[in-house]
Write a protein that holds these residues in place. Structure first.
Motif, PDB file in Angstrom:
ATOM      1  N   ASP A   1       0.825  -1.205   0.000  1.00  9.31           N
ATOM      2  CA  ASP A   1       0.000   0.000   0.000  1.00  9.31           C
ATOM      3  C   ASP A   1       0.860   1.255   0.000  1.00  9.31           C
ATOM      4  N   ASN A   2       2.037   1.187   0.637  1.00  6.12           N
ATOM      5  CA  ASN A   2       2.898   2.352   0.788  1.00  6.12           C
ATOM      6  C   ASN A   2       4.340   1.928   0.499  1.00  6.12           C
ATOM      7  N   LEU A   3       4.871   2.338  -0.642  1.00  7.91           N
ATOM      8  CA  LEU A   3       6.218   1.921  -1.037  1.00  7.91           C
ATOM      9  C   LEU A   3       7.292   2.402  -0.064  1.00  7.91           C
ATOM     10  N   GLN A   4       7.056   3.512   0.623  1.00  8.64           N
ATOM     11  CA  GLN A   4       8.022   4.002   1.617  1.00  8.64           C
ATOM     12  C   GLN A   4       8.260   2.947   2.700  1.00  8.64           C
ATOM     13  N   GLU A   5       7.226   2.177   3.021  1.00  8.88           N
ATOM     14  CA  GLU A   5       7.332   1.170   4.078  1.00  8.88           C
ATOM     15  C   GLU A   5       8.053  -0.098   3.633  1.00  8.88           C
ATOM     16  N   LEU A   6       8.349  -0.194   2.345  1.00 12.36           N
ATOM     17  CA  LEU A   6       9.044  -1.367   1.819  1.00 12.36           C
ATOM     18  C   LEU A   6      10.414  -1.551   2.470  1.00 12.36           C
ATOM     19  N   VAL A   7      10.985  -0.485   2.979  1.00 12.04           N
ATOM     20  CA  VAL A   7      12.294  -0.576   3.638  1.00 12.04           C
ATOM     21  C   VAL A   7      12.229  -1.542   4.828  1.00 12.04           C
TER      22      VAL A   7
END
Length: 153
Positions: free
Chosen positions: A80-86
């Protein structure tokens, strides 16, 4: 592959994607989740990763593909949120990144591209990093990469 998160899924909008890595290849270190050589299933949704229905599930372990011993990293679902992929990236090892968050940064750069929110884009990006790593080992060349000033988790 069809998702296993939705029983009897007829729409086919959620994908299950496998990153298949052949065993015994010289100069190639397999990407793995948590513990190399283990068999793992992980559902990371919760406080650190936003997941709408049906969620995300990762798996890792040995398998046989076309008669060959392989190691597989699998993703079923979408981000849902690519920033959280980290957060997911931090649980993978041997990704061939040159700095913390590089895989996530590359995914964010391609955020509007097809597959950028699921395993197709995620594993294509991972494959590109592994190819860069192999190229550097094979040629002795170094591919310059500019790290951002700050990568957030």
């Amino acid at each position: 592959l069809p998702t296993q998160l939705i029983p009897d899924d007829k729409e086919g909008k959620i994908l299950r994607v496998r990153f298949i890595q052949k065993e015994g290849k010289e100069s190639f270190e397999h990407t793995y989740l948590f513990d190399e050589g283990s068999t793992i299933e992980w559902t990371p949704c919760g406080k650190k990763l936003t997941c709408s229905y049906p969620g995300i599930k990762f798996a890792y372990g040995p398998d046989v593909f076309l008669g060959n011993e392989v190691t597989v990293v699998e993703m079923d679902g979408k981000f849902d949120n690519l920033q959280e992929l980290v957060y997911v990236e931090s649980h993978l090892s041997n990704t061939a990144t040159k700095f913390y968050g590089e895989l996530t940064q590359q995914m964010i750069k391609m955020g509007d591209s097809p597959g950028s929110d699921n395993g197709t884009g995620f594993f294509q990006t991972l494959a590109s990093l592994k190819i860069r790593e192999f190229y550097e080992k094979a040629t002795g060349a170094t591919v310059a990469v500019e790290a951002p000033e700050k990568v957030t988790a």
